[in-house]
Design a protein around this motif. Structure first.
Motif, PDB file in Angstrom:
ATOM      1  N   GLU A 260    -125.994  14.803  21.378  1.00 39.21           N
ATOM      2  CA  GLU A 260    -125.309  15.448  20.261  1.00 39.21           C
ATOM      3  C   GLU A 260    -124.529  16.664  20.726  1.00 39.21           C
ATOM      4  OE1 GLU A 260    -126.284  17.444  15.872  1.00 39.21           O
ATOM      5  OE2 GLU A 260    -127.910  16.627  17.115  1.00 39.21           O
ATOM      6  N   THR A 261    -125.153  17.478  21.572  1.00 39.01           N
ATOM      7  CA  THR A 261    -124.472  18.666  22.097  1.00 39.01           C
ATOM      8  C   THR A 261    -123.268  18.275  22.939  1.00 39.01           C
ATOM      9  OG1 THR A 261    -126.565  19.885  22.113  1.00 39.01           O
ATOM     10  CG2 THR A 261    -124.773  20.732  23.507  1.00 39.01           C
ATOM     11  N   ALA A 262    -123.441  17.220  23.758  1.00 41.97           N
ATOM     12  CA  ALA A 262    -122.357  16.774  24.628  1.00 41.97           C
ATOM     13  C   ALA A 262    -121.167  16.275  23.818  1.00 41.97           C
ATOM     14  CB  ALA A 262    -122.860  15.687  25.567  1.00 41.97           C
ATOM     15  N   LEU A 263    -121.437  15.526  22.761  1.00 45.40           N
ATOM     16  CA  LEU A 263    -120.348  14.991  21.945  1.00 45.40           C
ATOM     17  C   LEU A 263    -119.601  16.100  21.219  1.00 45.40           C
ATOM     18  CD1 LEU A 263    -121.884  11.720  20.469  1.00 45.40           C
ATOM     19  CD2 LEU A 263    -120.034  11.917  22.137  1.00 45.40           C
ATOM     20  N   LYS A 264    -120.322  17.099  20.749  1.00 43.54           N
ATOM     21  CA  LYS A 264    -119.649  18.223  20.100  1.00 43.54           C
ATOM     22  C   LYS A 264    -118.755  18.967  21.083  1.00 43.54           C
ATOM     23  CE  LYS A 264    -123.029  19.074  16.414  1.00 43.54           C
ATOM     24  NZ  LYS A 264    -124.031  20.015  15.865  1.00 43.54           N
ATOM     25  N   ALA A 265    -119.251  19.163  22.292  1.00 40.11           N
ATOM     26  CA  ALA A 265    -118.456  19.846  23.314  1.00 40.11           C
ATOM     27  C   ALA A 265    -117.215  19.016  23.667  1.00 40.11           C
ATOM     28  CB  ALA A 265    -119.311  20.083  24.554  1.00 40.11           C
ATOM     29  N   ALA A 266    -117.422  17.709  23.839  1.00 41.04           N
ATOM     30  CA  ALA A 266    -116.302  16.831  24.183  1.00 41.04           C
ATOM     31  C   ALA A 266    -115.275  16.794  23.061  1.00 41.04           C
ATOM     32  CB  ALA A 266    -116.825  15.428  24.476  1.00 41.04           C
ATOM     33  N   ASN A 267    -115.755  16.818  21.842  1.00 41.51           N
ATOM     34  CA  ASN A 267    -114.849  16.803  20.695  1.00 41.51           C
ATOM     35  C   ASN A 267    -113.966  18.050  20.683  1.00 41.51           C
ATOM     36  OD1 ASN A 267    -114.578  15.085  18.035  1.00 41.51           O
ATOM     37  ND2 ASN A 267    -114.366  17.233  17.436  1.00 41.51           N
ATOM     38  N   ARG A 268    -114.560  19.216  21.001  1.00 37.52           N
ATOM     39  CA  ARG A 268    -113.774  20.450  21.035  1.00 37.52           C
ATOM     40  C   ARG A 268    -112.746  20.412  22.164  1.00 37.52           C
ATOM     41  NH1 ARG A 268    -118.938  22.638  19.549  1.00 37.52           N
ATOM     42  NH2 ARG A 268    -119.497  22.945  21.745  1.00 37.52           N
ATOM     43  N   LEU A 269    -113.126  19.899  23.325  1.00 32.91           N
ATOM     44  CA  LEU A 269    -112.187  19.806  24.438  1.00 32.91           C
ATOM     45  C   LEU A 269    -111.034  18.860  24.100  1.00 32.91           C
ATOM     46  CD1 LEU A 269    -114.619  19.584  27.504  1.00 32.91           C
ATOM     47  CD2 LEU A 269    -113.141  21.518  26.893  1.00 32.91           C
ATOM     48  N   ALA A 270    -111.385  17.709  23.515  1.00 35.23           N
ATOM     49  CA  ALA A 270    -110.351  16.728  23.164  1.00 35.23           C
ATOM     50  C   ALA A 270    -109.384  17.305  22.138  1.00 35.23           C
ATOM     51  CB  ALA A 270    -111.001  15.452  22.636  1.00 35.23           C
ATOM     52  N   ALA A 271    -109.917  17.974  21.127  1.00 38.47           N
ATOM     53  CA  ALA A 271    -109.063  18.552  20.091  1.00 38.47           C
ATOM     54  C   ALA A 271    -108.161  19.636  20.679  1.00 38.47           C
ATOM     55  CB  ALA A 271    -109.922  19.124  18.968  1.00 38.47           C
ATOM     56  N   HIS A 272    -108.704  20.435  21.599  1.00 32.41           N
ATOM     57  CA  HIS A 272    -107.904  21.493  22.233  1.00 32.41           C
ATOM     58  C   HIS A 272    -106.792  20.873  23.083  1.00 32.41           C
ATOM     59  CE1 HIS A 272    -107.971  25.650  24.416  1.00 32.41           C
ATOM     60  NE2 HIS A 272    -106.805  25.358  23.872  1.00 32.41           N
ATOM     61  N   LEU A 273    -107.114  19.829  23.835  1.00 33.73           N
ATOM     62  CA  LEU A 273    -106.109  19.139  24.637  1.00 33.73           C
ATOM     63  C   LEU A 273    -104.965  18.645  23.748  1.00 33.73           C
ATOM     64  CD1 LEU A 273    -106.722  16.407  27.338  1.00 33.73           C
ATOM     65  CD2 LEU A 273    -105.206  15.965  25.439  1.00 33.73           C
ATOM     66  N   MET A 274    -105.317  18.067  22.614  1.00 34.54           N
ATOM     67  CA  MET A 274    -104.297  17.526  21.704  1.00 34.54           C
ATOM     68  C   MET A 274    -103.409  18.636  21.166  1.00 34.54           C
ATOM     69  SD  MET A 274    -106.696  14.704  19.770  1.00 34.54           S
ATOM     70  CE  MET A 274    -105.418  13.887  18.829  1.00 34.54           C
ATOM     71  N   ARG A 275    -103.997  19.786  20.856  1.00 37.88           N
ATOM     72  CA  ARG A 275    -103.182  20.903  20.349  1.00 37.88           C
ATOM     73  C   ARG A 275    -102.216  21.397  21.408  1.00 37.88           C
ATOM     74  NH1 ARG A 275    -108.118  22.495  18.190  1.00 37.88           N
ATOM     75  NH2 ARG A 275    -108.374  24.111  19.800  1.00 37.88           N
ATOM     76  N   ILE A 276    -102.681  21.503  22.649  1.00 37.32           N
ATOM     77  CA  ILE A 276    -101.818  21.989  23.722  1.00 37.32           C
ATOM     78  C   ILE A 276    -100.584  21.097  23.858  1.00 37.32           C
ATOM     79  CG2 ILE A 276    -101.646  22.249  26.232  1.00 37.32           C
ATOM     80  CD1 ILE A 276    -104.601  23.143  26.185  1.00 37.32           C
ATOM     81  N   CYS A 277    -100.778  19.784  23.795  1.00 37.29           N
ATOM     82  CA  CYS A 277     -99.664  18.859  23.983  1.00 37.29           C
ATOM     83  C   CYS A 277     -98.795  18.720  22.734  1.00 37.29           C
ATOM     84  CB  CYS A 277    -100.195  17.480  24.392  1.00 37.29           C
ATOM     85  SG  CYS A 277    -100.988  17.449  26.014  1.00 37.29           S
ATOM     86  N   SER A 278     -99.402  18.857  21.584  1.00 35.49           N
ATOM     87  CA  SER A 278     -98.701  18.527  20.338  1.00 35.49           C
ATOM     88  C   SER A 278     -98.074  19.724  19.646  1.00 35.49           C
ATOM     89  CB  SER A 278     -99.665  17.840  19.363  1.00 35.49           C
ATOM     90  OG  SER A 278    -100.275  16.714  19.959  1.00 35.49           O
ATOM     91  N   ASP A 279     -98.600  20.921  19.856  1.00 35.88           N
ATOM     92  CA  ASP A 279     -98.088  22.085  19.137  1.00 35.88           C
ATOM     93  C   ASP A 279     -96.643  22.383  19.516  1.00 35.88           C
ATOM     94  OD1 ASP A 279    -100.426  22.387  17.801  1.00 35.88           O
ATOM     95  OD2 ASP A 279    -101.117  24.157  18.912  1.00 35.88           O
ATOM     96  N   THR A 280     -95.907  22.932  18.564  1.00 27.83           N
ATOM     97  CA  THR A 280     -94.516  23.325  18.800  1.00 27.83           C
ATOM     98  C   THR A 280     -94.424  24.843  18.826  1.00 27.83           C
ATOM     99  OG1 THR A 280     -93.706  21.346  17.676  1.00 27.83           O
ATOM    100  CG2 THR A 280     -92.158  23.168  17.926  1.00 27.83           C
ATOM    101  N   THR A 281     -93.818  25.375  19.889  1.00 28.32           N
ATOM    102  CA  THR A 281     -93.612  26.821  20.021  1.00 28.32           C
ATOM    103  C   THR A 281     -92.136  27.065  20.338  1.00 28.32           C
ATOM    104  OG1 THR A 281     -93.985  26.926  22.407  1.00 28.32           O
ATOM    105  CG2 THR A 281     -95.941  26.974  20.986  1.00 28.32           C
ATOM    106  N   ALA A 282     -91.824  28.279  20.727  1.00 28.38           N
ATOM    107  CA  ALA A 282     -90.445  28.593  21.105  1.00 28.38           C
ATOM    108  C   ALA A 282     -89.990  27.757  22.295  1.00 28.38           C
ATOM    109  CB  ALA A 282     -90.320  30.076  21.426  1.00 28.38           C
ATOM    110  N   GLU A 283     -90.949  27.278  23.092  1.00 27.74           N
ATOM    111  CA  GLU A 283     -90.631  26.435  24.241  1.00 27.74           C
ATOM    112  C   GLU A 283     -90.632  24.948  23.873  1.00 27.74           C
ATOM    113  OE1 GLU A 283     -89.410  27.324  26.915  1.00 27.74           O
ATOM    114  OE2 GLU A 283     -89.794  29.475  26.877  1.00 27.74           O
TER     115      GLU A 283
END
Length: 994
Positions: A231-254
């Protein structure tokens, strides 16, 4: 040279180099920043070689202005180095988005300087090196665009072909995901320590064929590290996956990189973002749909824990290659393709490069389906990359090499178009641009220079047409090669491989199908040659039906019957609609093929543009009576009559089926309108048959004239123009003695002719019988079969019951003496349209009769929720409700004086007797129940009031009603819902309950 002469000379040079606005270009070249290269011929040639010289020049000026003091170094380098000049100007002339990037980060032009052989096809390692050292998401976005510059430069200059470009984009995506995951882990090291996370690429990213702008499809798999609970591992993996998706998907000035899409995971967006390997496998083993295994064909580890990623791919791979053995394999694959096509907005279909007919998805689906069919036994076919898989299919003999080469060329052309369209503004799109300037730039980017727009569209049409043609050949031509002696060089499947393909395409008895193909296509005759031309597309249409085996068998029977007829195969070959219409009719059920096999020449109707339109009652009656007059006896006359009826039944059924399914480019007809048209057609052809039987019966015994005037009155569905394919003809026989003929003699003659009509129309022949039912006559089966007008008057005056008034609501002349029938209608008008409406006793009697019918006449064991006639909310419920309103109000409301249920319901709505909602509910239920009855007859070849129990027959009924394959449960649910609502209205309006 004067200043004006020099200006005109420059203007002409710029035009010749492809500038569309030479005046603006000359002003830009005259500016201080670009003055050093203004007269450089090599420089102008390089601009003229770009997709859009005007765009390239503006982009260069912006870059030079951004460089400031360093601009001269760039211009000197460009003048000296042709490879760099071509690369930089090529990118600037193709992409405003990359020009924007260079304007913001002008030093990045130096990423295009290197032109060594090692630089031509970088892989993941090279891209990882280019992204190494980024310490925040914006830095990653900048580094990603810098790497993209070099890919685009090689693409537009032709150093890389489209397959290399797509692979490089996929490798850059791999490196980017790894860098993004590293950033996420650096911000949450405790999460990184708690789990092993693998990012598995899917779709084009997994297949090494990514677009410039595309979602990167992924699936996340995680396992706990030592000492961490799941359970702890899946929660950690879920946070990493969600963070990865934000890094690639978010729109900034760049800007943005691309969206990461995890919706291909088990349960889609409703499922957990991250699962353990065992959870993935449990889902795929129990719940996964066929399309999910098709998607897994392209799965490959891209980032994160490589061992876990490969373990995942190794575990799901056997399931992928067993997918074609699933019962619903073909249905699922076809349904997925239909959903894709159906999702295209109508205004965009003609501009779609990817999803439309002849587009990229057609190639991908064709290749993937062949991979899934044959890849279970041939591991060489298991490449996740479309072009590699196509090449393997050709090498393995599953696709002809010439066809594979044509499909390869079309796919490369369409993907190149898609890439260049996306490259312009770095937007995700698969549509041909509408503006001529955009089409001109696109055409020039593909090498068309003299007439870029015209040449572009010509090439696009050619390749799209090739894809549509080859799509059918890829599946069906090799099946013929397996059974026929064709020219050397044609691809040949083994018998086992051919059976596998037929089975995967939905044929339940592939061995029998191969025998039919051999009988049809073997040999060197002209007939066999034409069949080999026709069968690939016919097999596709059969496979798209609920019962491909029945369609192929019926086609063989029709071809055996007509094969020596010169016009038959020519009709199918030369009249495009005829072959598709025949395939749709033959594979839709038993009724229409049985009619066609009794008179195969009726296939000619399928090639005539107006051949499936019902003929008028007058034309049918004239033809029938003419046939009767040519016959030597009554039996021969009725054989001719029934022949006309058989042909018209086929015309009506074929038109109904084709109208229900629609054909390529033609949408299915409106169900209610089609139902009304079928009802009218069946009523008219049966009325003509009765007219023919009446003429035959009279001629056989009395010659030209019967001793009594004689008319046939239609009742029930016959009188209401609402006949189904299996309906009996409910009638009354009425006569009136001619002058000088006694009542007894006239009665005997009327009885004799009525009896003879019934006998003739029910003689045992191969044609469908027309059952004449006269049980609604006075006194029912105990009463006289035919009565005089005076006898009817006496009976109705003294003995008529309310149910008889109800039955007479649908009385209408159908054959015989029309003037006598008119007087009969005048006689019964007071009964069916009673002045002052119905008494309360009569209303109670009608309700009592209806309740008794519900309790006694529903067949034992029948499901009251799906019985179309007597079930809840079915035909009887709606009709009795409407008829009660007619009996109560038709004397005052002329619109209610109609024999047709739907017309009477519409008149009741207009008169305010029923509100719009209730009228709509009743109409919908009546139309649906009527269509189900027709569908059951068309599919099974025998009448019935229930849905078929056989799964294929039930599927065919669903197709007729407009449901996609695999949705019969939805069809039954919808039927129960519609009729349940109708019963609620009936309870209120008919039984007066609230």
């Amino acid at each position: 040279m004067t200043q004006g002469g020099r200006r005109n000379s420059m203007f002409g040079r710029l035009l010749r180099h492809g500038f569309t606005d030479p005046d603006a270009a000359e002003r830009l070249l005259a500016s201080g920043e670009l003055a050093p290269v203004r007269t450089d011929t090599l420089f102008l040639d390089a601009l003229g070689a770009t997709a859009d010289p005007d765009l390239a020049l503006v982009g260069l000026l912006r870059l030079v202005e951004s460089l400031g003091e360093d601009a001269q170094a760039l211009l000197d380098t460009l003048r000296a180095a042709k490879p760099l000049r071509d690369r930089l100007l090529g990118v600037l002339g193709a992409s405003t988005a990359l020009a924007d990037h260079l304007a913001r980060h002008p030093a990045d032009w130096q990423a295009l300087v290197t032109y060594e052989s090692a630089d031509l096809h970088p892989g993941v390692e090279e891209f990882e090196a280019a992204l190494r050292g980024v310490d925040d998401p914006d830095a990653l976005r900048v580094a990603y665009r810098r790497a993209l510059l070099s890919i685009a430069a090689r693409d537009v200059c032709g150093t890389s072909d489209v397959a290399d470009t797509a692979a490089e984009l996929a490798d850059l995506a791999t490196a980017t995901l790894r860098a993004a995951l590293a950033l996420a882990e650096s911000e949450a090291p405790e999460d990184a320590a708690a789990c092993r996370l693998a990012v598995v690429g899917m779709g084009k990213a997994g297949g090494h064929e990514l677009n410039y702008v595309s979602d990167v499809d992924v699936i996340y798999v995680a396992e706990p590290t030592d000492g961490t609970d799941e359970e702890t591992a899946l929660k950690a993996a879920n946070r990493l996956a969600a963070h990865l998706m934000r890094i690639c998907s978010d729109t900034t000035a760049e800007g943005t990189i691309w969206p990461v899409d995890a919706n291909l995971r088990p349960e889609g967006r409703n499922g957990p973002l991250v699962r353990t390997l065992s959870s993935h496998l449990a889902y795929y083993q129990r719940w996964a749909k066929t399309w999910e295994f098709q998607a897994l064909l392209k799965a490959r580890p891209m980032a994160g824990d490589p061992a876990l990623g490969f373990e995942y791919v190794d575990a799901v791979s056997p399931m992928v290659w067993q997918a074609s053995e699933r019962d619903n394999f073909v249905t699922d694959v076809q349904q997925m393709r239909r959903r894709v096509v159906a999702s295209i907005p109508a205004a965009q279909v003609e501009r779609e490069l990817k999803l439309g007919p002849g587009g990229l998805r057609d190639v991908e689906f064709a290749v993937q389906l062949l991979q899934l069919v044959h890849g279970r036994s041939d591991v060489t076919l298991r490449s996740p990359t479309t072009l590699e898989a196509l090449d393997a299919l050709a090498a393995g003999g599953y696709v002809g090499r010439q066809d594979a080469a044509a499909m390869d060329a079309a796919y490369r052309f369409l993907r190149t178009m898609e890439h260049r369209i996306q490259l312009y503004q770095m937007r995700r799109t698969h549509l041909m641009p509408e503006a001529e300037a955009d089409q001109r730039r696109l055409g020039r980017s593909l090498g068309y220079r003299s007439e870029p727009v015209t040449e572009l569209h010509k090439a696009w049409r050619r390749h799209a047409s090739a894809v549509r043609r080859l799509h059918e050949k890829l599946f069906y031509r090799p099946l013929l090669d397996a059974v026929a002696q064709l020219d050397a060089g044609e691809v040949r499947l083994s018998t086992q491989a051919a059976r596998q393909r037929l089975e995967a395409l939905g044929y339940a008895d592939p061995a029998a199908a191969l025998r039919h193909l051999e009988a049809l296509a073997s040999g060197v005759s002209r007939k066999a040659a034409i069949q080999r031309t026709l069968l690939p597309v016919l097999l596709g249409w059969f496979a798209d039906s609920a019962d491909p085996d029945a369609g192929l068998l019926a086609f063989r029977k029709v071809s055996d019957a007509l094969g020596k007829t010169p016009w038959y195969l020519r009709l199918l070959r030369d009249e495009g609609a005829a072959a598709e219409n025949l395939a749709r009719v033959l594979s839709a059920g038993r009724f229409a093929p049985d009619l066609l096999l009794r008179a195969p020449e009726a296939v000619a109707l399928l090639g005539d543009e107006g051949g499936l339109r019902p003929r008028s009652l007058r034309a049918l009656t004239q033809e029938t009576l003419a046939a009767v007059s040519r016959a030597s006896d009554a039996e021969g006359a009725v054989v001719a009559t029934r022949g006309v009826r058989r042909r018209e039944l086929f015309r009506t059924a074929a038109g109904d089926l084709i109208g229900a399914y629609g054909t390529e480019g033609v949408a299915p007809q409106d169900p209610a309108e089609s139902l009304d048209r079928v009802g009218d057609a069946l009523t008219d052809l049966n009325a003509a048959a009765l007219a023919g039987a009446l003429r035959a019966a009279v001629r056989a015994q009395w010659g030209a004239e019967l001793p009594t005037r004689f008319a046939v009155i239609g009742l029930g569905r016959f009188g209401g123009h609402e006949m189904s394919y299996g309906s009996d003809a409910d009638v009354l026989f009425v006569h009136e003695p001619r002058d000088g003929v006694g009542e007894h003699e006239a009665g005997k003659a009327a009885f004799a002719v009525a009896t003879e009509m019934r006998r003739l129309l029910q003689l045992p022949t191969a044609d469908p019988p027309l059952v004449i039912d006269a049980d609604l006559r006075p006194e029912g089966k105990s009463g006289a079969l035919a009565r005089s007008l005076d006898s009817y008057a006496a009976y109705y005056r003294r003995w008529s019951l309310v149910w008889e008034s109800q039955a007479l609501l649908r009385a209408e002349y159908v054959a015989g003496d029309e003037e006598l029938a008119g007087r009969f209608m005048e006689l019964i008008a007071p009964l069916r349209y009673p002045a002052g409406g119905l008494s309360e006793d009569s209303v109670r009697e009608i309700r009592r009769l209806k309740a008794r019918m519900e309790s006694e006449r529903l067949p034992r064991g029948a499901d009251a929720t799906t019985h179309t006639k007597l079930g809840r909310g079915g035909l009887t419920d709606v009709e009795w409700t409407v008829q009660l309103m007619q009996l109560r109000h038709a004397a005052e409301i002329p619109g209610l004086r109609t024999t047709r249920t739907r017309a009477a319901l519409a008149a009741a709505l207009e008169a305010g007797l029923v509100d719009e909602t209730d009228a709509g509910i009743l109409d919908e239920a009546w139309v649906l129940a009527s269509r189900v009855r027709n569908a059951a007859m068309l599919v099974r070849g025998r009448p019935g009031d229930t849905f078929p129990s056989d799964s294929r027959e039930l599927g065919a009924v669903g197709r007729y009603l407009g449901y996609e394959p695999g949705h019969v449960g939805e069809m039954l649910d919808d039927y129960r819902r519609v009729t349940r609502r109708a019963r609620g209205v009936v309870d209120r309006l008919f039984y007066d309950t609230e």
